[in-house]
Scaffold this active site. Sequence first.
Site, PDB file in Angstrom:
ATOM      1  N   GLY A 258       0.821  -1.199   0.000  1.00 52.85           N
ATOM      2  CA  GLY A 258       0.000   0.000   0.000  1.00 52.85           C
ATOM      3  C   GLY A 258       0.851   1.244   0.000  1.00 52.85           C
ATOM      4  O   GLY A 258       0.563   2.215  -0.706  1.00 52.85           O
ATOM      5  N   ALA A 259       1.914   1.211   0.805  1.00 54.85           N
ATOM      6  CA  ALA A 259       2.830   2.347   0.901  1.00 54.85           C
ATOM      7  C   ALA A 259       4.073   1.868   1.634  1.00 54.85           C
ATOM      8  O   ALA A 259       4.114   0.765   2.179  1.00 54.85           O
ATOM      9  CB  ALA A 259       2.175   3.515   1.638  1.00 54.85           C
ATOM     10  N   MET A 260       5.111   2.719   1.647  1.00 52.04           N
ATOM     11  CA  MET A 260       6.348   2.402   2.349  1.00 52.04           C
ATOM     12  C   MET A 260       6.840   3.644   3.068  1.00 52.04           C
ATOM     13  O   MET A 260       6.922   4.728   2.476  1.00 52.04           O
ATOM     14  CB  MET A 260       7.420   1.897   1.367  1.00 52.04           C
ATOM     15  CG  MET A 260       8.779   1.629   2.007  1.00 52.04           C
ATOM     16  SD  MET A 260       8.709   0.290   3.229  1.00 52.04           S
ATOM     17  CE  MET A 260      10.272   0.567   4.088  1.00 52.04           C
ATOM     18  N   GLU A 261       7.229   3.457   4.333  1.00 51.20           N
ATOM     19  CA  GLU A 261       7.509   4.559   5.241  1.00 51.20           C
ATOM     20  C   GLU A 261       8.922   5.108   5.126  1.00 51.20           C
ATOM     21  O   GLU A 261       9.565   5.436   6.140  1.00 51.20           O
ATOM     22  CB  GLU A 261       7.249   4.100   6.679  1.00 51.20           C
ATOM     23  CG  GLU A 261       8.196   3.020   7.203  1.00 51.20           C
ATOM     24  CD  GLU A 261       7.722   1.595   6.961  1.00 51.20           C
ATOM     25  OE1 GLU A 261       8.192   0.690   7.657  1.00 51.20           O
ATOM     26  OE2 GLU A 261       6.882   1.396   6.058  1.00 51.20           O
ATOM     27  N   ASN A 262       9.454   5.252   3.930  1.00 50.90           N
ATOM     28  CA  ASN A 262      10.797   5.807   3.787  1.00 50.90           C
ATOM     29  C   ASN A 262      10.860   7.180   4.463  1.00 50.90           C
ATOM     30  O   ASN A 262      10.027   8.042   4.187  1.00 50.90           O
ATOM     31  CB  ASN A 262      11.152   5.974   2.309  1.00 50.90           C
ATOM     32  CG  ASN A 262      10.895   4.716   1.515  1.00 50.90           C
ATOM     33  OD1 ASN A 262      11.398   3.655   1.823  1.00 50.90           O
ATOM     34  ND2 ASN A 262      10.066   4.842   0.483  1.00 50.90           N
ATOM     35  N   HIS A 292      -1.002   6.236   8.727  1.00 53.75           N
ATOM     36  CA  HIS A 292      -0.186   5.059   9.064  1.00 53.75           C
ATOM     37  C   HIS A 292       1.282   5.309   8.734  1.00 53.75           C
ATOM     38  O   HIS A 292       2.177   5.080   9.566  1.00 53.75           O
ATOM     39  CB  HIS A 292      -0.739   3.858   8.281  1.00 53.75           C
ATOM     40  CG  HIS A 292       0.027   2.590   8.416  1.00 53.75           C
ATOM     41  ND1 HIS A 292      -0.519   1.449   8.961  1.00 53.75           N
ATOM     42  CD2 HIS A 292       1.295   2.237   8.043  1.00 53.75           C
ATOM     43  CE1 HIS A 292       0.370   0.474   8.933  1.00 53.75           C
ATOM     44  NE2 HIS A 292       1.483   0.935   8.365  1.00 53.75           N
ATOM     45  N   GLU A 293       1.539   5.767   7.513  1.00 52.12           N
ATOM     46  CA  GLU A 293       2.928   5.984   7.106  1.00 52.12           C
ATOM     47  C   GLU A 293       3.571   7.120   7.905  1.00 52.12           C
ATOM     48  O   GLU A 293       4.764   7.058   8.226  1.00 52.12           O
ATOM     49  CB  GLU A 293       3.008   6.261   5.611  1.00 52.12           C
ATOM     50  CG  GLU A 293       2.449   5.159   4.737  1.00 52.12           C
ATOM     51  CD  GLU A 293       3.029   3.785   5.053  1.00 52.12           C
ATOM     52  OE1 GLU A 293       4.254   3.696   5.319  1.00 52.12           O
ATOM     53  OE2 GLU A 293       2.267   2.803   5.059  1.00 52.12           O
ATOM     54  N   HIS A 296       4.834   5.913  11.151  1.00 48.78           N
ATOM     55  CA  HIS A 296       6.104   5.210  11.014  1.00 48.78           C
ATOM     56  C   HIS A 296       7.319   6.137  11.157  1.00 48.78           C
ATOM     57  O   HIS A 296       8.419   5.663  11.445  1.00 48.78           O
ATOM     58  CB  HIS A 296       6.185   4.540   9.646  1.00 48.78           C
ATOM     59  CG  HIS A 296       5.622   3.160   9.597  1.00 48.78           C
ATOM     60  ND1 HIS A 296       5.958   2.166  10.490  1.00 48.78           N
ATOM     61  CD2 HIS A 296       4.739   2.588   8.721  1.00 48.78           C
ATOM     62  CE1 HIS A 296       5.330   1.050  10.172  1.00 48.78           C
ATOM     63  NE2 HIS A 296       4.574   1.279   9.101  1.00 48.78           N
ATOM     64  N   GLU A 315       4.639  -2.211  12.560  1.00 52.01           N
ATOM     65  CA  GLU A 315       3.379  -2.266  11.824  1.00 52.01           C
ATOM     66  C   GLU A 315       2.139  -2.202  12.718  1.00 52.01           C
ATOM     67  O   GLU A 315       1.154  -1.538  12.373  1.00 52.01           O
ATOM     68  CB  GLU A 315       3.348  -3.519  10.942  1.00 52.01           C
ATOM     69  CG  GLU A 315       4.456  -3.563   9.903  1.00 52.01           C
ATOM     70  CD  GLU A 315       4.500  -2.333   9.007  1.00 52.01           C
ATOM     71  OE1 GLU A 315       3.498  -1.605   8.913  1.00 52.01           O
ATOM     72  OE2 GLU A 315       5.554  -2.107   8.394  1.00 52.01           O
TER      73      GLU A 315
END
Length: 841
Positions: A258-262, A292-293, A296, A315
């Site tokens: 869905g997404a990535m928390e870079n 959510h991201e 993170h 998570e």
Amino acid sequence: MPVLTRDEARTRARLLDVHRYAVDLDLTRGDEVFTSTTRIRFTAREAGDTFAELRPAALRRAVLDGRPLDPAALDDNRLPLSLTAGEHELLIEADMHYSRTGEGMHRFTDPADGETYLYTQAFLDDGQRVFASFDQPDLKAVFDATVTAPPHWTVLGNAVGTRTGDPAEGRWTFATTPPLSTYFVAFAAGPWHTVRTEHAGLPFALHCRRSLAPHLDADAAELLDITRRCFDRFHEIFDEPYPFDSYDQAFVPEFNAGAMENPGLVTFRDEYVFRSAVTDTERETRGVTIAHEMAHMWFGDLVTLRWWDDIWLNESFAEYMGYQVLTEATRFDGAWTDFACARKGWGYDADQRPSTHPVAPDPAAVPDTAAALLNFDGISYAKGASALRQLVAWLGEKDFLAGINDHFTRHRFGNAALADFLDSLARRTDRDVHAWADRWLRTSGADTLTSAVTETDGHWHLTVRRDGTRPHRVAAGAYDRDPADPARLVLRERFELDVPQETAAAPRPGTRPDLLLLNDGDLTYAKIRLDPASWDTALHTLPGLPGPLSRAVLWNAARDMVRDGDLTPAAYLNAARTHLPHENDVAVVRAVLAFARGQITDRYLTPADRPAALAALTGLARELLDRTRQHTEDTTAQGLRLTAVRTFIDSTTDPETLLAWLHDGTVPDGPALDPELRWRALARLAVLGAITPAAIDTELAADPSAAGREGAARCHAALPDPAAKEAAWRAMYDPGHRPELSNYLFTATAQGFWQPEQHTLVRPYLDRYYPEAVALAARRGPALATAAGAAGFPRTLVEQHTLDLGEECLRTADPLPALRRRLTDELDDPRRALRIRTAGA
């Protein structure tokens, strides 16, 4: 490829202290490879042997402390290093492959305009596809980065980037980051369309492909408003300020998650840039992902897990905080209803499969990175977030947040484990959080709570039987029928209780309520069973229960009862047909219809019963459309209509209605058939054999977007034609097929291939599926292995032969771990479906 073991990581972490990376990428060398040059400065605490990781197309040069190393020493992805105690510098120059699977440096050319975009996904151990590193989460270091790209491109990274030198050179330099784990390092490059703003003294931006620019611009105000509101709310509840110098959100193509928390550069799947109509619930889901991201940035980025057994520290917390902060800070105050409807079942299902595991597994259960990848599932997300919601109910929000802030302060820019977090909580409360964690986080499976209500001498009494081992703090809602409207329920009282009950609960005055709802408010994680009188009331008055979250708890109970064989699929369908026409919450309607269409109709009912179920669903969809016809300007009504139209399209066996809608470009009284609905209708017509390949190609010519290309692939694979099926199969599994399908095109093709209406046509492919999926996974890696085991699985063939072949594959074929896990889970579903069919018979 060798995977990194926990023991190897611990050994390397004891040996090395990594200080700084300087990463330089040249993205101007064509379509196949890019150049990656990495300089790593680190200290060896003592003399010893270790290794750095990279997965190059060609290793050009390796130099340790000025001394050349033999490139031929690279063993798969490991470059061995013999170190003396003290300071060291490692220089690696390599050519690296672009990816078409969403792993490493993914390359995508937009069919709408021919523009090319790149982005990285370094998650877990894919960073070594981009740059050389000591690739484990507890060897954090600061990063300097420079990138050369085509001059008309924009390059994004974890920190603020600026063009340097002659603009024609396309050179970008990025500010030095704070200490990061290697799996957080991110780049995105291409001719992005960008919307910029500033908030709290920091640059914020949204980015997408140019072909999606009008759609991003239409939603930019909403996206940035959610971002600002969540950012401000996190600063209200966290003591530590946002730890990075910018906040970019890039919507990228063919993204697996869905997404990535870079840090500083969150990447999202660009389906979140809506190019067609969506419900407000889908906007809410997008908002949850944004929150959510952002969570993170603290849970995961500022404080990072030490090893992958603690992914829940990332998570579960981000999942919980995403829903909670969106609820508190934005107009989406019903987000927990969507969680109950769309996410919690994911956790319950995963927790009842053979692959279940504790939220916080024993470290020995996650011995390497391949095992770690398998635990990014409904347990680590949905069950973990549910456990945290229960922890807050038990502990109190004030002490919970105090413990979180203590954790951040003690471990900022470092690494931590479960024990560290529990110690921080214990410092802020008198409650025994370690004992709570042992019961909630170190065990697997779902408890069942069953209510019993008795009535004597003007009082009523509630007892709760617990099948399981966890303590629960739950609310119970006592509801009575409204004398003026027996279809409507009114809340008499809501009270909290602990399960198990240490002492017998005091009797409550009055007659028993008509409905006693355990877990009202959905504060715990457990399957719920109502007493018989309450269940009878629910079956007659479900839409009249006040509060969509309470209704979601009831529908989830019904869902669990079907899956456990305690309620027939037909009874669930009858309840849906009876009550959904009167339901006003889109999340509830969507969830009930999804379960009824995807599980009950296609799996739990026999093929002989399926036509009647489809007719019931199309009839239900028409009722919803009739009810909302006069309210098409209302947001809720629009969402209900769109949900009903999707269900009608997916369920109808009458092609004439769909052909008429396509011809008119609209459903009568709306909505208009936008690209998503057109491709959905065409896919159903393809299944029914009511369109030709030429018609699909004509639609693709009118919509030559990436989504259009996927829609066409799905439609061609769905045609009930032997030649179309063979062509689709070869595109997915033939190693000689060119071009190889990207992750998204593989998934679209697989979604079209297996159809319940086409059992005779597709059954011969069952014998081919398992060996060819195993070969594909070995050839193309975890992302395609997951796609082959999910969308590619023959879900429509609910029969013993599917199970026999699958179990034989697991025993003898040694599938890649990612495929093994998917097959284990997918095989559990037809096994359950056959049990349900047997019970129904």
